[in-house]
Scaffold this active site. Structure first.
Site, short mmCIF file in Angstrom:
data_model
loop_
_atom_site.label_atom_id
_atom_site.label_comp_id
_atom_site.label_asym_id
_atom_site.label_seq_id
_atom_site.Cartn_x
_atom_site.Cartn_y
_atom_site.Cartn_z
N ASP A 48 0.73 -1.24 -0.04
CA ASP A 48 -0.10 -0.12 -0.02
C ASP A 48 1.01 1.33 -0.05
O ASP A 48 1.98 1.17 0.48
CB ASP A 48 -0.96 0.11 1.24
CG ASP A 48 -2.05 1.26 1.29
OD1 ASP A 48 -2.52 1.57 0.05
OD2 ASP A 48 -2.18 1.50 2.26
N ASP A 69 -7.40 -3.06 3.16
CA ASP A 69 -6.46 -3.94 2.98
C ASP A 69 -6.71 -5.49 3.26
O ASP A 69 -5.87 -6.28 3.09
CB ASP A 69 -5.20 -3.26 3.52
CG ASP A 69 -4.69 -2.00 2.80
OD1 ASP A 69 -4.86 -1.94 1.82
OD2 ASP A 69 -4.52 -1.16 3.32
N ASP A 129 -2.55 -0.69 5.95
CA ASP A 129 -2.95 -0.45 7.34
C ASP A 129 -4.23 -0.26 7.30
O ASP A 129 -4.89 0.07 8.43
CB ASP A 129 -2.16 0.86 7.47
CG ASP A 129 -2.44 2.00 6.33
OD1 ASP A 129 -3.28 1.72 5.54
OD2 ASP A 129 -1.88 3.03 6.56
#
Length: 907
Positions: A336, A649, A645
């Protein structure tokens, strides 16, 4: 069907409908909301607003599942047969090993799989709603579709809401969409194909209101919300086995077939020679016990557990033991962007004022840094127009920085926080400026106007006030006809040049804000939008971005140098993602191939697999698309690590071979779904964790390469003894002693082996590489044959010399333990590190194997010299000379071991 039933709720495109149409469809009043009676009816139909996950296995079932392993099957069969033959010691040891392994595995599994409960916790909050015309505040679980909710700054959105009216509403959706900047909300209907991150007329469960107020209609609750859909995705995703567990299972199955075949063969041989059923079974069990590496599961667990402890010191908390090894075989890291590769702190990096361009050094909210021109610091006070541009960003601002737990954070809009920091780097402070130019009035930011304005007393002119305006370049330039040049003179606006600068900044992934001012009469104590519509004087531009972490850039470079691919998968804008990717070294070309979520949605599985192989950058990606990307990589045979986070996700974290969550900024959902949590939110810690994972796998290979030759030598000894028709050189109970005491004590020391200098210089292991490679099989065969020769040789010699079969067997056992001790020293780093220490006294000595050797020496003394143990294991005390002979017989194993270390290294 009751009057409250509403058809096809989940099929509605709420962002496409007007607020009035949504209210009509949901049969609710835009002013008074639902009545209590209607709420009661709908709660019966739709239930409470709480996410429910699928029921987990009971503790008893989870414990029993620990026995569902091929290696355990072997031990179970051997234990039952031994029990039926009333060999209580053998059976007790075998079944005890099974129980210990099951307990260890059960404890580890009990700590995991709480992701759905964390999801429910993330959206359970109180909500303000209007029912029967009255404003009430209740637990969010009481909400039903059609409820009218009121949102204000600081609120957590309690359900998916179609906004009815907004007032300067900004919502942080980073945990759901990956968008690093709060989204300005509106109410106008949007096109059907509008992606989740761009649905400005919707507010989603679990997101946070950072500014403004709003009223909206609840359109989805519980599992029907976007967060609830993620919960279901996590339920559907398969908890993949790790490479290690797959290889251990494959190895165990192969070993199972070999052992069963050899045991059946031995049974047939004994029966063919006229033996009894009991003799046949005992022989088969003896062979099975000798071939089974009983201590291997325990040693593997110890090795992984030590890896967990060492990784914790590297800021990586492992939640599932096999994840340690998985890191070592990782071939792709899907990362990410926001807060993982970047600082998660918007930072001004470029300024344009007075016809000149400037850069800003320093990262994040730290005040260190300066304004540069041509890479040289400038004294801002000598550039009045630059100073006023920065001053405008500081005064036309409703946010402030605050310190919490030693960290600076912004209270308010992150873009405004960036403007505060850029002004501080020029030596400007809000307190001083507010004393000189106190604020008199404000026009808040509204999405339809795209600007914010503040009115201040003029610093220089008593009869004038100053309006400062900041907003999008398009909205500000529309209202400007003049600009200030480097000499402080008003000149005609050079729109073409400014737009070129805006385009250049935007192409670098920068979010661009424009700044302007206007002087008005001091008699006017307030401002309205008519004052802003024309005659603004352009001051300059500031371009900002959430910058990449410097240590993350280095970590990406290291990963790439050893053949580990790094791919950015983010919900942020494509331009921003591409700019960060270039800075990270993920894409070298200016127009590198990057895919958006909209493009991915149009691809079939094969096209997606090709796309994920061709590109390293994926932007505007929805949660289910992250999941598909991970699955596409896995379909290509990649071992995938996924970092993240946010709530969005979680499904991909769970699906990945190893999910890595951020410990500081990460949501509880992400942490619970992950296999590993980074306590410092630092991508660079992944590099250290991968190195540790490779070390752990190398130590596991050493352990297997140590234990299996010992078992191979034992099995060959039994096999040759039976075929030759001689007395067994070693009894099954003595084999169990070697396997469960001596071998475990020695092999456990390999778990403490330190990392070598070559650990991060090797490419990732091939994911399909078997546990038993040709090199390892040759090693097992060669060392097993040596052990066979040494054990049989000592046994035959002692039998002839003494005529005492128990003494001969005792010496055979000691010889086997001696050989495995010297073999251990030859494959460990103990002796090489000792020589290194003699050359350089600053080097550390790997002395743990020496401790293992000392322990085994003591155990072997007990085994043969204690008279109360002799009857249990059918042993005899040895003389000092006999003990030395056993030790000397094991020394020659060093020769083949060193040869193999040179030409067939274990790791």
């Amino acid at each position: 069907m009751t009057s409250s039933t509403i058809d096809n709720l989940t099929e509605q495109q709420w962002h496409q409908q007007s607020a009035a149409d949504a209210a009509k469809y949901l049969r609710t009043d835009l002013e008074g909301g639902l009545s209590e009676a209607e709420v009661s009816e709908r709660q019966k139909l739709y239930g409470f607003n709480e996410i429910k996950g699928k029921a987990g296995k009971s503790p008893i079932m989870r414990f029993l599942m620990e026995f569902n392993q091929p290696l355990i099957y072997i031990l179970l069969v051997a234990g039952i047969v031994t029990l039926l033959l009333k060999d209580w010691v053998d059976a007790g040891v075998i079944l005890g090993v099974m129980l210990i392994n099951a307990v260890i595995g059960f404890i580890q599994e009990s700590k995991a799989e709480n992701a759905i409960a964390a999801l429910a916790k993330s959206v359970t909050t109180e909500a303000t709603m209007i029912r029967g015309g009255q404003k009430v505040r209740l637990n969010s679980r009481e909400l039903v579709p059609g409820d009218l909710v009121v949102l204000a700054s600081g609120d957590k959105v309690p359900a998916d809401v179609r906004l009815v009216n907004v007032r300067d509403l900004q919502v942080s959706e980073s945990a759901l969409t990956g968008e690093s900047v709060p989204v300005q909300k509106a109410t106008e209907p949007l096109a059907t194909e509008t992606v989740l991150a761009d649905r400005t007329n919707m507010a989603y469960a679990g997101s946070l209101v950072t500014f403004g107020q709003a009223k909206g209609i609840v359109v989805a609750i519980a599992n029907q919300t976007e967060t609830g859909r993620i919960s279901q995705l996590m339920d559907q995703s398969t908890g993949l086995e790790t490479p290690l567990t797959r290889k251990i299972e494959q190895f165990s199955k192969s070993l199972l077939y070999v052992i069963l075949g050899l045991s059946a063969f031995m049974f047939a041989v004994v029966m063919g020679k006229g033996g009894t059923w009991t003799d046949g079974f005992k022989t088969a069990v003896a062979l099975a016990v000798s071939a089974i590496p009983e201590g291997l599961p325990a040693v593997v667990t110890v090795t992984l557990a030590l890896g967990v402890e060492r990784m914790a010191k590297q800021h990586a908390i492992i939640r599932k033991l096999p994840a340690v090894e998985t890191l070592g075989s990782t071939t792709v890291i899907c990362s990410d962007k926001t807060g993982t590769l970047t600082e998660n702190q918007m930072t001004v990096q470029a300024i344009y004022a007075g016809g000149s361009s400037y850069t800003v050094s320093g990262v994040g909210y730290l005040e260190s840094g300066s304004i540069l021109q041509n890479d040289r610091p400038v004294e801002v006070s000598q550039f009045p127009i630059l100073q006023e541009c920065l001053q405008c960003g500081l005064l036309c601002n409703d946010s402030h920085l605050q310190e919490q737990d030693g960290q600076l954070s912004v209270a308010g809009d992150p873009t405004e926080g960036a403007l505060i920091v850029s002004a501080q780097k020029a030596g400007l402070t809000l307190q001083e400026l507010e004393q000189e130019q106190p604020r008199l009035d404000t026009i808040p930011f509204e999405s339809q106007f795209q600007y914010m304005a503040t009115l201040h007393q003029s610093r220089e002119l008593a009869d004038r006030h100053t309006i400062y305006v900041k907003g999008s370049a398009e909205s500000i330039l529309k209202q400007c006809h003049h600009q200030i040049d480097a000499d402080g003179q008003n000149i005609d606006l050079n729109r073409e040049e400014i737009e070129q600068v805006v385009d250049r900044m935007a192409s670098q992934g920068l979010r661009v804000l424009a700044f302007a001012k206007k002087e008005i009469s001091a008699q006017k104590q307030g401002i309205d939008r008519e004052d802003i519509d024309e005659d603004l004087v352009f001051l300059g531009l500031q371009g900002m971005i959430d910058p990449p972490r410097a240590e993350a850039i280095a970590a990406v470079r290291t990963c790439q140098s050893v053949g580990i691919q790094v791919k950015m998968i983010t919900g942020d804008h494509a331009l921003t993602a591409a700019a960060i990717a270039r800075k990270m070294g993920l894409s070298q070309e200016e127009n590198a191939l990057a895919f958006t979520g909209k493009q991915l949605a149009e691809m079939d599985d094969q096209e997606l697999a090709n796309a994920v192989e061709a590109s390293n950058v994926f932007a505007r990606v929805a949660p289910e698309q992250k999941l598909r990307l991970v699955e596409a990589l896995q379909s290509k045979g990649e071992i995938v690590a996924m970092t993240g986070d946010g709530v969005n996700d979680a499904p991909a974290l769970k699906q990945a071979d190893i999910g890595i969550a951020m410990g500081i900024t990460g949501t509880e959902v992400a942490k619970e779904a992950a296999d590993m949590v980074l306590t410092d939110d630092n991508f660079a810690s992944i590099e250290a964790a991968i190195e540790e994972g490779r070390t752990v796998y190398g130590n596991l290979l050493k352990t297997i390469g140590f234990i299996l030759p010992v078992n191979g030598g034992e099995a060959l000894t039994i096999l040759v003894g039976i075929l030759a028709g001689t007395t067994l050189p070693i009894l099954p109970v003595q084999i169990l002693w070697v396997n469960m005491v001596s071998s475990v004590a020695l092999s456990a020391t390999l778990a403490f082996e330190p990392k070598s200098a070559e650990t991060m210089q090797r490419s990732p292991r091939r994911p399909n590489e078997p546990l038993l490679t040709k090199k390892l099989l040759w090693r097992i065969l060669i060392i097993s044959i040596f052990n066979l020769i040494a054990v049989l040789g000592i046994f035959e010699w002692a039998s002839e010399a003494t005529g005492n079969i128990n003494l001969a067997r005792t010496m055979a056992v000691h010889t086997l333990v001696s050989a495995e001790t010297f073999y251990l020293l030859s494959i460990s780093q103990c002796i090489p590190s000792l020589f290194g220490y003699l050359k350089d006294r600053t080097q550390e000595i790997a002395f743990i194997p020496a401790i293992g050797v000392a322990c085994v020496f003591i155990f072997q003394v007990f085994f043969s010299q204690l008279t109360f143990i002799n009857p249990l294991f059918a042993t005899q005390p040895l003389s000092f000379i006999q003990a030395l002979i056993c030790i000397g017989a094991g020394i020659p194993v060093i020769v083949p071991a060193l040869f193999l270390k040179r030409f067939a290294p274990l790791a």
